[in-house]
Design a protein around this motif. Structure first.
Motif, PDB file in Angstrom:
ATOM      1  N   TYR A  35       0.847  -1.184   0.000  1.00 15.24           N
ATOM      2  CA  TYR A  35       0.000   0.000   0.000  1.00 15.24           C
ATOM      3  C   TYR A  35       0.885   1.238   0.000  1.00 15.24           C
ATOM      4  CZ  TYR A  35      -3.889  -3.020   1.421  1.00 15.24           C
ATOM      5  OH  TYR A  35      -4.858  -3.998   1.469  1.00 15.24           O
ATOM      6  N   GLY A 104       3.081  -3.647   8.285  1.00 12.71           N
ATOM      7  CA  GLY A 104       4.380  -3.245   8.785  1.00 12.71           C
ATOM      8  C   GLY A 104       4.379  -1.776   9.140  1.00 12.71           C
TER       9      GLY A 104
ATOM     10  N   TYR B  34     -13.564  -2.757   8.584  1.00  6.29           N
ATOM     11  CA  TYR B  34     -12.455  -2.700   9.536  1.00  6.29           C
ATOM     12  C   TYR B  34     -12.263  -1.270  10.046  1.00  6.29           C
ATOM     13  CZ  TYR B  34     -11.372  -6.829   6.672  1.00  6.29           C
ATOM     14  OH  TYR B  34     -11.439  -8.005   5.973  1.00  6.29           O
ATOM     15  N   TYR B  36      -9.008   0.743  11.757  1.00  8.98           N
ATOM     16  CA  TYR B  36      -7.605   0.731  12.109  1.00  8.98           C
ATOM     17  C   TYR B  36      -7.246   2.068  12.764  1.00  8.98           C
ATOM     18  CZ  TYR B  36      -6.262  -3.446   9.437  1.00  8.98           C
ATOM     19  OH  TYR B  36      -6.116  -4.729   8.971  1.00  8.98           O
ATOM     20  N   GLN B  38      -3.707   4.495  13.424  1.00  9.76           N
ATOM     21  CA  GLN B  38      -2.310   4.685  13.074  1.00  9.76           C
ATOM     22  C   GLN B  38      -1.738   5.786  13.954  1.00  9.76           C
ATOM     23  OE1 GLN B  38      -1.576   6.222   9.097  1.00  9.76           O
ATOM     24  NE2 GLN B  38       0.353   5.111   8.958  1.00  9.76           N
ATOM     25  N   ARG B  42       3.861   5.506  12.447  1.00  7.64           N
ATOM     26  CA  ARG B  42       3.832   4.083  12.753  1.00  7.64           C
ATOM     27  C   ARG B  42       2.964   3.326  11.763  1.00  7.64           C
ATOM     28  NH1 ARG B  42       4.978   2.985  18.032  1.00  7.64           N
ATOM     29  NH2 ARG B  42       5.180   0.848  17.271  1.00  7.64           N
ATOM     30  N   GLY B  43       2.954   2.025  11.916  1.00  4.59           N
ATOM     31  CA  GLY B  43       2.079   1.186  11.110  1.00  4.59           C
ATOM     32  C   GLY B  43       0.656   1.223  11.631  1.00  4.59           C
ATOM     33  N   LEU B  44      -0.162   0.360  11.063  1.00  3.61           N
ATOM     34  CA  LEU B  44      -1.578   0.348  11.401  1.00  3.61           C
ATOM     35  C   LEU B  44      -1.886  -0.749  12.410  1.00  3.61           C
ATOM     36  CD1 LEU B  44      -1.424   1.789   8.577  1.00  3.61           C
ATOM     37  CD2 LEU B  44      -3.766   1.036   8.273  1.00  3.61           C
ATOM     38  N   LEU B  46      -4.996  -2.901  13.954  1.00  9.93           N
ATOM     39  CA  LEU B  46      -6.387  -3.273  13.778  1.00  9.93           C
ATOM     40  C   LEU B  46      -7.125  -3.150  15.096  1.00  9.93           C
ATOM     41  CD1 LEU B  46      -8.666  -4.447  12.006  1.00  9.93           C
ATOM     42  CD2 LEU B  46      -7.865  -6.718  12.677  1.00  9.93           C
ATOM     43  N   GLU B  59      -9.901  -6.621  18.313  1.00  7.73           N
ATOM     44  CA  GLU B  59      -8.546  -7.147  18.330  1.00  7.73           C
ATOM     45  C   GLU B  59      -7.760  -6.663  19.543  1.00  7.73           C
ATOM     46  OE1 GLU B  59      -6.582  -9.165  15.954  1.00  7.73           O
ATOM     47  OE2 GLU B  59      -8.649  -9.827  15.713  1.00  7.73           O
ATOM     48  N   PHE B  88      -4.734   8.665  14.099  1.00  8.69           N
ATOM     49  CA  PHE B  88      -5.348   8.719  12.771  1.00  8.69           C
ATOM     50  C   PHE B  88      -6.154   7.438  12.607  1.00  8.69           C
ATOM     51  CE2 PHE B  88      -6.028  10.553   8.851  1.00  8.69           C
ATOM     52  CZ  PHE B  88      -5.578   9.816   7.763  1.00  8.69           C
ATOM     53  N   LEU B  90      -8.646   4.950  10.550  1.00  7.51           N
ATOM     54  CA  LEU B  90      -8.939   4.590   9.170  1.00  7.51           C
ATOM     55  C   LEU B  90      -9.972   3.476   9.118  1.00  7.51           C
ATOM     56  CD1 LEU B  90      -5.252   4.627   8.072  1.00  7.51           C
ATOM     57  CD2 LEU B  90      -6.998   5.939   6.887  1.00  7.51           C
ATOM     58  N   TYR B 105      -7.494  -4.302   0.678  1.00  5.78           N
ATOM     59  CA  TYR B 105      -8.389  -3.366   1.319  1.00  5.78           C
ATOM     60  C   TYR B 105      -8.576  -2.116   0.476  1.00  5.78           C
ATOM     61  CZ  TYR B 105      -7.829  -5.627   5.949  1.00  5.78           C
ATOM     62  OH  TYR B 105      -7.815  -6.500   7.010  1.00  5.78           O
ATOM     63  N   PHE B 107      -9.362   1.713   1.567  1.00  2.00           N
ATOM     64  CA  PHE B 107      -9.403   2.538   2.765  1.00  2.00           C
ATOM     65  C   PHE B 107     -10.181   3.836   2.537  1.00  2.00           C
ATOM     66  CE2 PHE B 107      -6.654   0.770   6.033  1.00  2.00           C
ATOM     67  CZ  PHE B 107      -5.923  -0.167   5.343  1.00  2.00           C
ATOM     68  N   SER B 109     -10.537   7.944   3.756  1.00  2.20           N
ATOM     69  CA  SER B 109      -9.527   9.011   3.776  1.00  2.20           C
ATOM     70  C   SER B 109      -9.029   9.322   5.183  1.00  2.20           C
ATOM     71  CB  SER B 109     -10.090  10.280   3.131  1.00  2.20           C
ATOM     72  OG  SER B 109     -11.313  10.628   3.742  1.00  2.20           O
ATOM     73  N   GLY B 110      -9.650   8.718   6.198  1.00  3.96           N
ATOM     74  CA  GLY B 110      -9.126   8.856   7.550  1.00  3.96           C
ATOM     75  C   GLY B 110      -9.699  10.015   8.340  1.00  3.96           C
ATOM     76  N   ARG B 112      -8.421  12.424  11.579  1.00  2.00           N
ATOM     77  CA  ARG B 112      -7.354  12.792  12.506  1.00  2.00           C
ATOM     78  C   ARG B 112      -8.010  13.239  13.805  1.00  2.00           C
ATOM     79  NH1 ARG B 112      -2.370  11.647  12.374  1.00  2.00           N
ATOM     80  NH2 ARG B 112      -2.277  12.259  10.205  1.00  2.00           N
TER      81      ARG B 112
END
Lengths: 113, 116
Positions: A35, A104, B34, B36, B38, B42-44, B46, B59, B88, B90, B105, B107, B109-110, B112
């Motif tokens: 992604y 990741g 889903y 998520y 962030q 950093r990463g996402l 769940l 989760e 953030f 998502l 997936y 996604f 636009s998120g 904040r």
């Protein structure tokens, strides 16, 4: 823990050069996804490679998957300034009625014009 | 074509206030949905996923909850926000993988969220 880990964490290249990002994962997977995320935006799906595939192309993108080494790479050829973004790999495994996908921490790519 | 809408784009809320983020999907039926989160740089992570109306799986135990009142609507809520809820958020959807091939997936636009 993160299933996918990208390497390098940050990459800066000149426009026109190729960019290679690597991803390692820990357990068996059904697919590996890549992604892209522009700053402050949602993620955009680039490409998915299944566990029985070794290489896949989409435009200037080339993805490889080595299940024996539990690793994948994303190559962006002839990079452009517009490719500047963060790139995430995501490992997908079947879990009942849905795909369990673990992301990741990403590679931040800067393409200098 | 399928689209996903997520709102609001930004939100500043005081500690202890409630939260409601909404996500809707158009152009598909019976999607997996889903939420998520962030953290900066950093990463996402769940938070919740749903394979059908009223079916929510969590989760990560936390101060948040999710609901799916309609097939293409997914809501993230909190009764009392904490500073650590900043991030953030998502929303994403995918096909229901038992019936159709999974292609990744899509996604939103998120949102904040800043808790002050």
């Amino acid at each position: 823990s993160q299933q996918g880990e990208e390497d390098p964490q940050a990459l800066s290249i000149q426009e026109g050069e190729n960019a290679t990002m690597n991803c390692s994962y820990k357990t068996s997977i059904n697919n590996l996804q890549w992604y892209r995320q522009n700053s402050g935006r949602g993620l955009v799906h680039l490409i998915l490679i299944r566990s029985n595939e070794r290489e896949k192309h989409s435009g200037r993108l080339r993805v490889t998957l080595d299940t024996s080494k539990k690793s994948s790479s994303l190559l962006i050829t002839a990079s452009r300034a517009a490719d500047t973004a963060s790139y995430f790999c995501a490992a997908g495994t079947n879990s009942g009625g849905y795909q369990k996908v673990t992301f990741g921490t990403g590679t931040k790519l800067q393409v200098i014009p | 074509s399928q689209t996903i809408h997520q709102w609001p784009a930004t939100l500043v809320q005081p500690v202890g206030s409630p939260l409601s983020l909404e996500c809707t999907v158009e152009g598909t039926s019976n999607p997996n949905l889903y939420w998520y989160r962030q953290a900066a740089g950093r990463g996402l992570q769940l938070l919740f996923y749903s394979v059908g109306i009223g079916q929510i799986s969590s989760e990560v135990p936390q101060n948040l909850s999710a609901s799916r009142p309609q097939d293409r609507q997914f809501i993230l809520s909190s009764k009392k926000l904490l500073l650590s809820d900043s991030g953030f958020y998502l929303c994403a959807w995918s096909v229901f993988s038992l019936r159709r091939d999974f292609y990744g997936y899509t996604f939103g636009s998120g949102t904040r969220l800043t808790v002050v």
